[in-house]
Design a protein around this motif. Structure first.
Motif, mmCIF file in Angstrom:
data_model
loop_
_atom_site.group_PDB
_atom_site.id
_atom_site.type_symbol
_atom_site.label_atom_id
_atom_site.label_comp_id
_atom_site.label_asym_id
_atom_site.label_seq_id
_atom_site.Cartn_x
_atom_site.Cartn_y
_atom_site.Cartn_z
ATOM 1 N N VAL A 63 22.099 14.890 0.376
ATOM 2 C CA VAL A 63 20.748 15.237 -0.055
ATOM 3 C C VAL A 63 19.827 15.351 1.156
ATOM 4 O O VAL A 63 19.839 14.504 2.042
ATOM 5 C CB VAL A 63 20.195 14.177 -1.033
ATOM 6 C CG1 VAL A 63 18.768 14.507 -1.444
ATOM 7 C CG2 VAL A 63 21.090 14.062 -2.253
ATOM 8 N N ILE A 64 19.043 16.419 1.174
ATOM 9 C CA ILE A 64 18.027 16.611 2.202
ATOM 10 C C ILE A 64 16.682 16.717 1.505
ATOM 11 O O ILE A 64 16.523 17.512 0.577
ATOM 12 C CB ILE A 64 18.290 17.876 3.037
ATOM 13 C CG1 ILE A 64 19.622 17.749 3.773
ATOM 14 C CG2 ILE A 64 17.151 18.123 4.019
ATOM 15 C CD1 ILE A 64 20.057 19.013 4.481
ATOM 16 N N LEU A 65 15.730 15.884 1.934
ATOM 17 C CA LEU A 65 14.367 15.936 1.426
ATOM 18 C C LEU A 65 13.499 16.602 2.480
ATOM 19 O O LEU A 65 13.598 16.283 3.657
ATOM 20 C CB LEU A 65 13.845 14.521 1.158
ATOM 21 C CG LEU A 65 14.649 13.664 0.193
ATOM 22 C CD1 LEU A 65 14.120 12.242 0.174
ATOM 23 C CD2 LEU A 65 14.626 14.258 -1.192
ATOM 24 N N SER A 66 12.659 17.527 2.050
ATOM 25 C CA SER A 66 11.778 18.199 2.999
ATOM 26 C C SER A 66 10.450 18.509 2.324
ATOM 27 O O SER A 66 10.290 18.322 1.124
ATOM 28 C CB SER A 66 12.432 19.485 3.514
ATOM 29 O OG SER A 66 12.701 20.361 2.437
ATOM 30 N N GLY A 67 9.512 18.996 3.104
ATOM 31 C CA GLY A 67 8.195 19.337 2.581
ATOM 32 C C GLY A 67 7.191 18.238 2.846
ATOM 33 O O GLY A 67 7.466 17.253 3.519
ATOM 34 N N THR A 68 6.017 18.413 2.284
ATOM 35 C CA THR A 68 4.929 17.452 2.427
ATOM 36 C C THR A 68 4.511 16.989 1.046
ATOM 37 O O THR A 68 4.178 17.799 0.198
ATOM 38 C CB THR A 68 3.727 18.077 3.145
ATOM 39 O OG1 THR A 68 4.153 18.486 4.445
ATOM 40 C CG2 THR A 68 2.590 17.091 3.289
ATOM 41 N N ALA A 69 4.525 15.683 0.821
ATOM 42 C CA ALA A 69 4.157 15.135 -0.477
ATOM 43 C C ALA A 69 2.648 14.988 -0.568
ATOM 44 O O ALA A 69 2.034 14.334 0.259
ATOM 45 C CB ALA A 69 4.813 13.769 -0.671
ATOM 46 N N ASN A 70 2.059 15.614 -1.564
ATOM 47 C CA ASN A 70 0.641 15.429 -1.845
ATOM 48 C C ASN A 70 0.523 14.352 -2.915
ATOM 49 O O ASN A 70 0.899 14.567 -4.062
ATOM 50 C CB ASN A 70 0.008 16.734 -2.326
ATOM 51 C CG ASN A 70 0.053 17.795 -1.254
ATOM 52 O OD1 ASN A 70 -0.248 17.521 -0.102
ATOM 53 N ND2 ASN A 70 0.441 18.981 -1.620
ATOM 54 N N VAL A 71 0.040 13.201 -2.527
ATOM 55 C CA VAL A 71 -0.002 12.041 -3.415
ATOM 56 C C VAL A 71 -1.405 11.849 -3.971
ATOM 57 O O VAL A 71 -2.372 11.773 -3.216
ATOM 58 C CB VAL A 71 0.441 10.768 -2.658
ATOM 59 C CG1 VAL A 71 0.372 9.558 -3.564
ATOM 60 C CG2 VAL A 71 1.850 10.946 -2.109
ATOM 61 N N VAL A 72 -1.523 11.797 -5.289
ATOM 62 C CA VAL A 72 -2.798 11.549 -5.946
ATOM 63 C C VAL A 72 -2.781 10.113 -6.449
ATOM 64 O O VAL A 72 -1.906 9.716 -7.217
ATOM 65 C CB VAL A 72 -3.029 12.521 -7.121
ATOM 66 C CG1 VAL A 72 -4.332 12.203 -7.829
ATOM 67 C CG2 VAL A 72 -3.022 13.949 -6.620
ATOM 68 N N TYR A 73 -3.750 9.333 -5.989
ATOM 69 C CA TYR A 73 -3.850 7.922 -6.357
ATOM 70 C C TYR A 73 -5.247 7.702 -6.912
ATOM 71 O O TYR A 73 -6.226 7.963 -6.233
ATOM 72 C CB TYR A 73 -3.593 7.056 -5.123
ATOM 73 C CG TYR A 73 -3.523 5.577 -5.397
ATOM 74 C CD1 TYR A 73 -2.500 5.048 -6.166
ATOM 75 C CD2 TYR A 73 -4.477 4.720 -4.884
ATOM 76 C CE1 TYR A 73 -2.419 3.693 -6.411
ATOM 77 C CE2 TYR A 73 -4.404 3.361 -5.115
ATOM 78 C CZ TYR A 73 -3.380 2.849 -5.885
ATOM 79 O OH TYR A 73 -3.293 1.501 -6.128
ATOM 80 N N GLY A 74 -5.341 7.279 -8.157
ATOM 81 C CA GLY A 74 -6.645 7.222 -8.809
ATOM 82 C C GLY A 74 -7.046 8.632 -9.196
ATOM 83 O O GLY A 74 -6.272 9.369 -9.783
ATOM 84 N N ASN A 75 -8.227 9.034 -8.803
ATOM 85 C CA ASN A 75 -8.714 10.366 -9.160
ATOM 86 C C ASN A 75 -8.735 11.343 -7.998
ATOM 87 O O ASN A 75 -9.268 12.431 -8.114
ATOM 88 C CB ASN A 75 -10.130 10.266 -9.751
ATOM 89 C CG ASN A 75 -10.113 9.559 -11.082
ATOM 90 O OD1 ASN A 75 -9.181 9.738 -11.854
ATOM 91 N ND2 ASN A 75 -11.130 8.765 -11.339
ATOM 92 N N SER A 76 -8.187 10.947 -6.851
ATOM 93 C CA SER A 76 -8.301 11.851 -5.706
ATOM 94 C C SER A 76 -7.012 11.895 -4.899
ATOM 95 O O SER A 76 -6.167 11.011 -4.983
ATOM 96 C CB SER A 76 -9.451 11.402 -4.801
ATOM 97 O OG SER A 76 -9.198 10.111 -4.317
ATOM 98 N N LEU A 77 -6.893 12.957 -4.121
ATOM 99 C CA LEU A 77 -5.778 13.093 -3.199
ATOM 100 C C LEU A 77 -5.989 12.086 -2.079
ATOM 101 O O LEU A 77 -6.983 12.134 -1.376
ATOM 102 C CB LEU A 77 -5.745 14.526 -2.638
ATOM 103 C CG LEU A 77 -4.602 14.858 -1.697
ATOM 104 C CD1 LEU A 77 -3.280 14.905 -2.457
ATOM 105 C CD2 LEU A 77 -4.854 16.196 -1.027
#
Length: 124
Positions: A63-77
């Motif tokens: 398995v290869i993971l790539s990219g950029t994770a956009n994490v939303v915590y609460g109501n905002s990025l």
């Protein structure tokens, strides 16, 4: 419409529906994105995610993971992260960590908005 045969006797052409052929191929390789997945906070900067494959792999894949994770915590990025740690990888699902720069509260939920690409190869 081409079929190769061993020997000198031809057999009838083997037609398969598209979905069947796709599932047979995905046993060996699959590429998918993680979009709008709910996760839970495992540490103050670590979120754990699990993703099932569309088709069970023939064996435990690489398995290869790539990219950029956009994490939303609460109501905002809160963060964008391209740092991952592998936790579980078998022929049914892959589990991994997203390491963030935000300070998270253990046990709370967050959402990975987009950006992670999973490539799973179980080739011979």
């Amino acid at each position: 419409g081409v079929q190769l045969e061993v020997g000198d006797t031809a057999t009838s052409f083997d037609y398969r529906p598209y979905g069947t052929e796709l599932s047979l191929c995905q046993r060996y390789y699959e590429k998918l994105g993680v979009v709008n997945q709910i996760s839970y906070v495992q540490g103050t900067t670590i979120a754990f995610l699990g993703q099932g494959y569309q088709t069970t792999k023939r064996t435990t894949p690489t398995v290869i993971l790539s990219g950029t994770a956009n994490v939303v915590y609460g109501n905002s990025l809160t963060t964008s992260s391209s740092t991952y740690g592998m936790d579980v990888s078998n022929n049914i699902r892959v589990g991994f960590y997203v390491l963030t720069s935000a300070v998270l509260t253990v046990g709370n939920a967050l959402r990975v908005q987009s950006g992670i690409i999973i490539s799973a190869s179980a080739e011979l």
